[in-house]
Design a protein around this motif. Sequence first.
Motif, PDB file in Angstrom:
ATOM      1  N   CYS A 286       0.822  -1.210   0.000  1.00 26.88           N
ATOM      2  CA  CYS A 286       0.000   0.000   0.000  1.00 26.88           C
ATOM      3  C   CYS A 286       0.853   1.256   0.000  1.00 26.88           C
ATOM      4  O   CYS A 286       0.314   2.371  -0.100  1.00 26.88           O
ATOM      5  N   PHE A 287       2.178   1.115   0.081  1.00 25.66           N
ATOM      6  CA  PHE A 287       3.066   2.276   0.014  1.00 25.66           C
ATOM      7  C   PHE A 287       3.436   2.645  -1.426  1.00 25.66           C
ATOM      8  O   PHE A 287       4.057   3.679  -1.647  1.00 25.66           O
ATOM      9  N   THR A 288       3.087   1.821  -2.402  1.00 24.61           N
ATOM     10  CA  THR A 288       3.413   2.152  -3.788  1.00 24.61           C
ATOM     11  C   THR A 288       2.282   2.964  -4.411  1.00 24.61           C
ATOM     12  O   THR A 288       1.101   2.774  -4.084  1.00 24.61           O
ATOM     13  N   LEU A 289       2.642   3.863  -5.311  1.00 30.95           N
ATOM     14  CA  LEU A 289       1.629   4.675  -5.982  1.00 30.95           C
ATOM     15  C   LEU A 289       0.696   3.826  -6.835  1.00 30.95           C
ATOM     16  O   LEU A 289      -0.515   4.064  -6.880  1.00 30.95           O
ATOM     17  N   ASP A 290       1.241   2.822  -7.494  1.00 32.37           N
ATOM     18  CA  ASP A 290       0.424   2.011  -8.392  1.00 32.37           C
ATOM     19  C   ASP A 290      -0.620   1.188  -7.661  1.00 32.37           C
ATOM     20  O   ASP A 290      -1.637   0.810  -8.241  1.00 32.37           O
ATOM     21  N   PHE A 291      -0.380   0.896  -6.377  1.00 34.31           N
ATOM     22  CA  PHE A 291      -1.293   0.002  -5.676  1.00 34.31           C
ATOM     23  C   PHE A 291      -2.706   0.575  -5.606  1.00 34.31           C
ATOM     24  O   PHE A 291      -3.691  -0.169  -5.680  1.00 34.31           O
ATOM     25  N   SER A 292      -2.833   1.889  -5.445  1.00 32.15           N
ATOM     26  CA  SER A 292      -4.163   2.505  -5.371  1.00 32.15           C
ATOM     27  C   SER A 292      -4.506   3.264  -6.653  1.00 32.15           C
ATOM     28  O   SER A 292      -5.366   4.137  -6.649  1.00 32.15           O
ATOM     29  N   HIS A 293      -3.824   2.908  -7.754  1.00 33.04           N
ATOM     30  CA  HIS A 293      -4.076   3.602  -9.020  1.00 33.04           C
ATOM     31  C   HIS A 293      -5.421   3.189  -9.596  1.00 33.04           C
ATOM     32  O   HIS A 293      -5.735   2.006  -9.714  1.00 33.04           O
ATOM     33  N   MET A 294      -6.203   4.191  -9.955  1.00 30.47           N
ATOM     34  CA  MET A 294      -7.490   3.958 -10.627  1.00 30.47           C
ATOM     35  C   MET A 294      -7.514   4.806 -11.880  1.00 30.47           C
ATOM     36  O   MET A 294      -6.474   5.336 -12.297  1.00 30.47           O
ATOM     37  N   GLY A 295      -8.658   4.957 -12.491  1.00 29.82           N
ATOM     38  CA  GLY A 295      -8.745   5.651 -13.771  1.00 29.82           C
ATOM     39  C   GLY A 295      -8.155   7.045 -13.767  1.00 29.82           C
ATOM     40  O   GLY A 295      -7.485   7.452 -14.715  1.00 29.82           O
ATOM     41  N   GLY A 296      -8.355   7.778 -12.684  1.00 31.37           N
ATOM     42  CA  GLY A 296      -7.869   9.151 -12.639  1.00 31.37           C
ATOM     43  C   GLY A 296      -6.524   9.322 -11.988  1.00 31.37           C
ATOM     44  O   GLY A 296      -6.052  10.445 -11.829  1.00 31.37           O
ATOM     45  N   GLY A 297      -5.895   8.223 -11.581  1.00 28.95           N
ATOM     46  CA  GLY A 297      -4.595   8.301 -10.920  1.00 28.95           C
ATOM     47  C   GLY A 297      -4.618   7.571  -9.593  1.00 28.95           C
ATOM     48  O   GLY A 297      -5.548   6.822  -9.279  1.00 28.95           O
ATOM     49  N   SER A 298      -3.619   7.814  -8.792  1.00 30.32           N
ATOM     50  CA  SER A 298      -3.510   7.133  -7.508  1.00 30.32           C
ATOM     51  C   SER A 298      -4.448   7.761  -6.486  1.00 30.32           C
ATOM     52  O   SER A 298      -4.496   8.987  -6.337  1.00 30.32           O
ATOM     53  N   VAL A 299      -5.190   6.925  -5.777  1.00 32.20           N
ATOM     54  CA  VAL A 299      -6.094   7.418  -4.744  1.00 32.20           C
ATOM     55  C   VAL A 299      -5.309   7.981  -3.567  1.00 32.20           C
ATOM     56  O   VAL A 299      -5.709   8.971  -2.955  1.00 32.20           O
ATOM     57  N   ARG A 300      -4.187   7.324  -3.252  1.00 26.21           N
ATOM     58  CA  ARG A 300      -3.349   7.789  -2.146  1.00 26.21           C
ATOM     59  C   ARG A 300      -2.023   8.275  -2.718  1.00 26.21           C
ATOM     60  O   ARG A 300      -1.026   7.540  -2.774  1.00 26.21           O
ATOM     61  N   ALA A 301      -2.003   9.525  -3.133  1.00 29.73           N
ATOM     62  CA  ALA A 301      -0.835  10.070  -3.823  1.00 29.73           C
ATOM     63  C   ALA A 301       0.238  10.565  -2.865  1.00 29.73           C
ATOM     64  O   ALA A 301       1.406  10.659  -3.235  1.00 29.73           O
ATOM     65  N   SER A 302      -0.121  10.888  -1.631  1.00 25.46           N
ATOM     66  CA  SER A 302       0.848  11.468  -0.696  1.00 25.46           C
ATOM     67  C   SER A 302       1.405  10.404   0.237  1.00 25.46           C
ATOM     68  O   SER A 302       0.775   9.385   0.521  1.00 25.46           O
ATOM     69  N   ALA A 303       2.614  10.667   0.751  1.00 24.82           N
ATOM     70  CA  ALA A 303       3.209   9.768   1.747  1.00 24.82           C
ATOM     71  C   ALA A 303       2.349   9.730   3.003  1.00 24.82           C
ATOM     72  O   ALA A 303       2.212   8.679   3.648  1.00 24.82           O
ATOM     73  N   ARG A 304       1.759  10.855   3.341  1.00 25.32           N
ATOM     74  CA  ARG A 304       0.884  10.937   4.507  1.00 25.32           C
ATOM     75  C   ARG A 304      -0.256   9.940   4.399  1.00 25.32           C
ATOM     76  O   ARG A 304      -0.547   9.181   5.326  1.00 25.32           O
TER      77      ARG A 304
END
Length: 362
Positions: A286-304
Amino acid sequence: MVEALKGRGYRVVAPTVRDQAIVYGDIDGADELPRGWGDVQEAGRYRLARRDDEALFGYAVGPQSWKAHLHPSVQRLWTARRRGDAVTVEAEPPAAERFAFIGVRACELKAIAIQDRVFLGGAHVDPYYQARREGAFIVAVNCGQAGGTCFCVSMDAGPRVEAGFDLALTELLDGEHRFLVEAGSAAGREVLAGLSTRPAAEADVAAAETVIARTAASMGRQMRSDDLHDLLLGNLEHPRWDEVADRCLTCANCTMVCPTCFCTSAEDASDLAGAESSRTQRWDSCFTLDFSHMGGGSVRASARSRYRQWMTHKLATWVDQFGSSGCVGCGRCISWCPVGIDITEEAAAIRASRADAVEAGS
């Protein structure tokens, strides 16, 4: 014991010393165990250290967990082949080999039980995990040495082995180097019956109790766990998430060394001729950007957002999903974080600031 297990057709995996760490690997005899080695662990730090005795299990835990063998990092799922106009798809069969794990700690047994719930307890059983798990023979070890980042007592996960083992050992070093052994299954009693043993005396049992009690009293960390679910979910906008994000590298080390993290992704690949393709399951985080990637981009884009997702899932929403915490207090995520982020410290900081706010309000 190693010879007896190999004679029964098991692939024996145990702690060994490799690359300046305690790692799990195949062994042919007890001389390959880490005799006389201990470890020193703190936040962001791990190193081996020589002990002044011949202990075989005188360390805490290393960077690997048994997850690497029960839920391997790479697993092919199927292969498709084209021959002319015909396409055949063949599912990858589950592994047929049987493992014998030697040196499984109480926290690791708790982690295996948690992954059992994830992979075997729902409507969709993972056949690859099931095959490895059902064929496994487990030789557990009661801990005689707490690590600097251990907090299994806080998570009710050790240091005493309670259940889920075939044989359990307690290493005794009080003058005579010996092991107190307890059988926890019919398979364990069968193996034990073929070994050279003597009945345990009361002094042996008392010595084993002393070892476990001493370990429980010397934990390197502690984390109050009774209120974590509500504490974390009630502080999703806490400023502490920004503070930890300033340090977090989102490298995913914590999830890779964690014995309970189970997230995966799937990769498809084909040969250059287009005649064969395959799908492979790989560990993800869950720390990778691709893991939460959906159509519009990553859902969790920030480290926070990614650190918060990991910690709140591990300690809070995991309870909602599976009925238990996802943390067993092994301390690996603390030791192997490159910047020394400490999950126990983060939870304590959020709790302390909430207490300060309540006091100020009153």
